[in-house]
Design an enzyme around this catalytic site. Structure first.
Site, PDB file in Angstrom:
ATOM      1  N   CYS A 344       0.841  -1.203   0.000  1.00  0.00           N
ATOM      2  CA  CYS A 344       0.000   0.000   0.000  1.00  0.00           C
ATOM      3  C   CYS A 344       0.874   1.250   0.000  1.00  0.00           C
ATOM      4  O   CYS A 344       1.378   1.662   1.049  1.00  0.00           O
ATOM      5  CB  CYS A 344      -0.921   0.002   1.221  1.00  0.00           C
ATOM      6  N   CYS A 347      -0.289   4.086   2.391  1.00  0.00           N
ATOM      7  CA  CYS A 347      -0.064   3.866   3.824  1.00  0.00           C
ATOM      8  C   CYS A 347       1.407   4.015   4.205  1.00  0.00           C
ATOM      9  O   CYS A 347       1.747   4.678   5.185  1.00  0.00           O
ATOM     10  CB  CYS A 347      -0.540   2.472   4.218  1.00  0.00           C
ATOM     11  N   ASP A 348       2.268   3.364   3.427  1.00  0.00           N
ATOM     12  CA  ASP A 348       3.662   3.221   3.846  1.00  0.00           C
ATOM     13  C   ASP A 348       4.636   4.154   3.140  1.00  0.00           C
ATOM     14  O   ASP A 348       5.802   4.235   3.530  1.00  0.00           O
ATOM     15  CB  ASP A 348       4.111   1.773   3.629  1.00  0.00           C
TER      16      ASP A 348
END
Length: 532
Positions: A344, A347-348
């Site tokens: 992701c 997200c990261d």
């Protein structure tokens, strides 16, 4: 500073608070402390039941930018370390409302399981404020704390505590620690957390008897676009409908930019997921969220065993379980998830600011990921197995406009290497020359498509060798009364708008099936005999 519109909206939410709630903030100096106090003070103006208390907690709270919620001067177990802005602002507001007496969002069966925990559990959830998957975990843990005095939950913003992030080798969020040990990392579902919780607190699984839920006309497994469309269409026919979903929204929730949902020029996955929930709530549909189906028994009446221990019987079943990110299957991938391997980028990505990363996959998902990451990282290299990128031309044109994105085609990933617990390079083979290469980097984002979530019906319905459920033009599987729709099926072109149409079609087909296969009503004599 919170806008007047936000503050006015909060006043409406806070008017029903039933408890006195205090934000207890650790005293001291910190660069982010004023920002935190300003936010909490503004929120406190929205209700007479809210207050801000600055207090030396004698080391109980992590730092001067850490605060806890108390209810009527009693501990709630909920703590925030950092300024809960971005996606975590909703986590704070929900924590306030639920501490104030609002209904919890967790399914009642999950609540009953959490209440059984009889050992001390201290959860720490590391997040980034740009992570749209993190709030689900934070909000679940906060509810755990409200349900059981043995449970504490702390949100930690990795951007505010970089030393903690480095010390714990965190390279992906959410990362959950339990009593000081890694409990879950990377993309994690609440259903998975409940399953893991059963390993450390087996008492939650203890049950004297299995609860049998009322017979349903239609049960939908999956809460993405296909599943929600199926549920709504079935409910509109006046049928008894239940949706069982380990994660409402499915893969859509991880999609940041959606521009091909006809009549909606532009939206995001979280926004669309919210709209799906709002639409579903317009109908009498039972939602069993954060719960998985462990077993299906076929027959005229299908019997489902749920991860909550409940038994659900249904006349028809619609499988809309979607798909998950496909893994590379090379050495170093699974071993480094959360330590340099991610799926992701939204997200990261922030954890790789100023660093070099790779995106594996040259389709739409891969190119979109590279474009997203290009604004954060130092350099992105896109690796594509085929001689050319497979993405839409409009995305490829955008890709070539970015000076910090490189493309390597005909590249077969051999392995991902790591040192000191973190990814340090990717090794690949040039398929044209058969030469091996090694490219140093800090992170690898895998974007090579999806794999169907069809294990739940393995051996029950016919599937392709790729795991796709085989359906006819009406969504019917090889098993009477079981239908399927969306990305888990053989229908080509895995798109949101197609999944919605397929879900609607499956529900209409299920309705036709029920008309053609009515349940024989028992006579009054038989009912009286059974009652006796």
């Amino acid at each position: 500073m919170l806008s007047n519109d936000i503050l006015n909206a909060l006043k409406g939410y806070m008017k029903d608070l039933k408890n006195e709630i205090a934000f207890v903030v650790q005293t001291g100096e910190h660069a982010k402390r004023k920002e935190l106090l300003d936010m909490l003070t503004q929120i406190a103006t929205t209700s007479e039941r809210l207050s801000v208390i600055e207090q030396d907690t004698d080391g109980e709270l992590r730092s001067p930018v850490t605060f806890k919620l108390t209810k009527n001067d009693q501990e709630t177990g909920i703590t925030f370390s950092g300024v809960p802005g971005g996606h975590e602002f909703n986590s704070l507001i929900l924590a306030i409302l639920q501490t104030g007496g609002s209904q919890l969002k967790l399914d009642e069966s999950i609540q009953n399981m959490v209440k059984k925990v009889n050992s001390k559990l201290d959860f720490q959830v590391f997040v980034s404020l740009s992570c749209h998957a993190c709030p689900d975990v934070v909000q679940a843990m906060n509810q755990f704390a409200l349900l059981n005095d043995n449970i504490n939950a702390e949100m930690i913003d990795g951007g505010v505590y970089p030393d903690l992030v480095s010390e714990n080798n965190i390279q992906g969020v959410p990362t959950v620690f339990l009593n000081g040990e890694v409990f879950a990392s990377g993309k994690v579902e609440i259903a998975g957390i409940i399953e893991k919780l059963g390993n450390v607190a087996p008492e939650i699984l203890a049950s004297d008897s299995q609860t049998r839920l009322p017979l349903q006309d239609v049960t939908v497994i999956g809460g993405g676009p296909a599943g929600v469309a199926a549920a709504i269409y079935a409910a509109r026919k006046g049928l008894k409908v239940t949706v069982v979903a380990d994660r409402f929204g499915g893969q859509v929730k991880d999609t940041m930019g959606i521009e091909n949902l006809i009549s909606v020029p532009k939206t995001t996955g979280p926004e669309l997921t919210g709209s799906l929930m709002e639409h579903l709530n317009d109908y009498e549909v039972t939602l069993k969220e954060h719960i998985r189906v462990d077993k299906i028994e076929k027959g005229d009446i299908k019997t489902l065993t749920l991860s909550s221990g409940e038994i659900l019987e249904t006349r028809t079943l619609i499988i809309a379980t979607g798909a998950n990110w496909r893994e590379l299957g090379v050495p170093g991938e699974k071993e480094n998830i959360g330590n340099g391997v991610a799926y992701c980028p939204h997200c990261d990505g922030p954890f790789y600011k100023g660093k070099d990363v790779a995106v594996i996959g040259g389709g739409n998902s891969g190119v979109e990921a590279a474009l997203d990451l290009a604004g954060i990282v130092n350099n992105v290299t896109v690796f594509e197995f085929l001689p050319e990128l497979k993405a839409d031309q409009v995305l490829i044109e955008q890709l070539h406009k970015r000076s910090n994105i490189n493309v390597i085609t005909n590249a077969a990933t051999k392995q991902i290497t790591a040192s000191d617990g973190k990814v340090d390079a990717i090794e690949y083979i040039d398929r044209e020359t058969n030469e091996e290469h090694r490219q140093p980097l800090h992170g690898v984002f895998v974007q090579i498509g999806l794999v169907p979530n069809s294990k739940v019906v393995d051996g029950i319905v016919d599937m392709t060798k790729y795991g796709e459920i085989i359906i006819n033009e009406k969504g019917l599987t090889s098993e009477p009364g079981i239908f399927a729709c969306g990305d888990v099926t053989t229908v080509p072109y895995k798109q949101i708008v197609i999944a919605m149409g397929e879900g609607s079609k499956a529900a209409l087909a299920a309705f036709d099936y029920l008309l053609m296969n009515p349940i024989e009503e028992e006579s009054e004599e038989v009912k009286e005999e059974q009652a006796a």
